[in-house]
Structure formats: structure tokens, C-alpha cells
Design an enzyme around this catalytic site. Structure first.
Site, PDB file in Angstrom:
ATOM      1  N   ARG A 185       0.820  -1.213   0.000  1.00 13.24           N
ATOM      2  CA  ARG A 185       0.000   0.000   0.000  1.00 13.24           C
ATOM      3  C   ARG A 185       0.854   1.264   0.000  1.00 13.24           C
ATOM      4  NH1 ARG A 185      -3.615  -0.754   5.015  1.00 13.24           N
ATOM      5  NH2 ARG A 185      -1.668  -1.705   5.658  1.00 13.24           N
TER       6      ARG A 185
ATOM      7  N   ASN B  30      -6.115  -2.773   2.049  1.00 13.99           N
ATOM      8  CA  ASN B  30      -6.100  -4.219   2.238  1.00 13.99           C
ATOM      9  C   ASN B  30      -7.528  -4.723   2.276  1.00 13.99           C
ATOM     10  OD1 ASN B  30      -3.325  -4.550   2.393  1.00 13.99           O
ATOM     11  ND2 ASN B  30      -3.250  -4.429   4.607  1.00 13.99           N
TER      12      ASN B  30
END
Length: 124
Positions: free
Chosen positions: A48, A66
Site C-alpha cells: 500500500r 487491504n
């Protein structure tokens, strides 16, 4: 509206019902959106944070997060389709410890941007 869905290297063209707004108003400068489900070893490897850095370098708007099933989801928007294509290309490799097995892609054309900047969204 016409949209494309990619599963791996496979592409399907789909069409949906046209609303009166999509028939009567054509954007002067369309925006493109790609919705990605990134599968593989992509959590716990700074995916990320790295995706945010890459998206910001490319001037994209959207988010990355996520997903409880172990995948990562990212939605990116831009008037610059080639910047989005570059982001998707980067997503296939990701950061050094990631191992991407597949990316499910859904491309759409939009009249407006839904996001300002690129950020990390809560898991979900």
C-alpha cells in the site's frame, strides 16, 4: 455505458443500460478509472505505501486498501489514461517483497473525479 473487465490478460467488453444523462451529456475531457483487485503475496510487504508513492508520482487520484481475503484493492482515476496504464504495470511487480499472482481490472470512463489525491483507505 461501455466498460472493460480484465482478468489476467483476458479482456471482456461489456455494456450496460444507458441512462439519459450518459446519452445527453458527453464530457469534454473524460476521466478514466481503473478498479484493481491485486492477488498474491501483497499484504505485509509495504504494498500500500509503495502504491501510494507510485500513484502520487503519476498524479493519480484514488485509494489503496487491504481486503480481508488477503488481496489489495486499488481504485485510481485520472484524465491521463497512459498514467493509469503505467500504474497498472507497476502494480504487477509492486514493491520488492511482493509476489503478484493476478490482477482483476475493471476500467470505466467517468465524467467527474470521485477522489482528490491518493490515500490509504481502511481495510474492508
Amino acid at each position: 455505458p461501455l466498460w472493460l473487465e480484465f482478468i489476467g490478460d483476458q479482456k471482456k467488453t461489456m455494456s450496460g443500460p444507458l441512462s439519459s444523462s450518459s446519452v445527453t451529456s458527453t464530457p469534454t475531457h473524460p476521466y478514466y478509472e481503473v478498479d484493481l483487485q491485486i492477488l498474491g503475496r501483497v499484504q505485509g510487504v509495504f504494498y500500500r505505501a509503495s502504491a501510494i508513492e507510485q500513484a502520487r508520482k503519476l498524479g493519480l487520484n484514488g485509494y489503496v486498501k487491504n481486503v480481508p481475503d488477503g488481496s489489495v484493492r486499488s481504485v485510481a482515476q485520472s484524465a491521463n489514461k497512459s498514467a493509469l496504464e503505467e500504474y497498472v504495470k507497476w502494480c504487477w511487480s509492486g514493491p520488492p517483497h511482493a509476489k503478484v499472482d493476478n490482477i482483476v481490472q475493471k476500467w470505466t470512463v467517468k465524467q467527474n473525479l470521485d477522489y482528490s489525491g491518493f490515500s490509504k483507505a481502511p481495510t474492508g
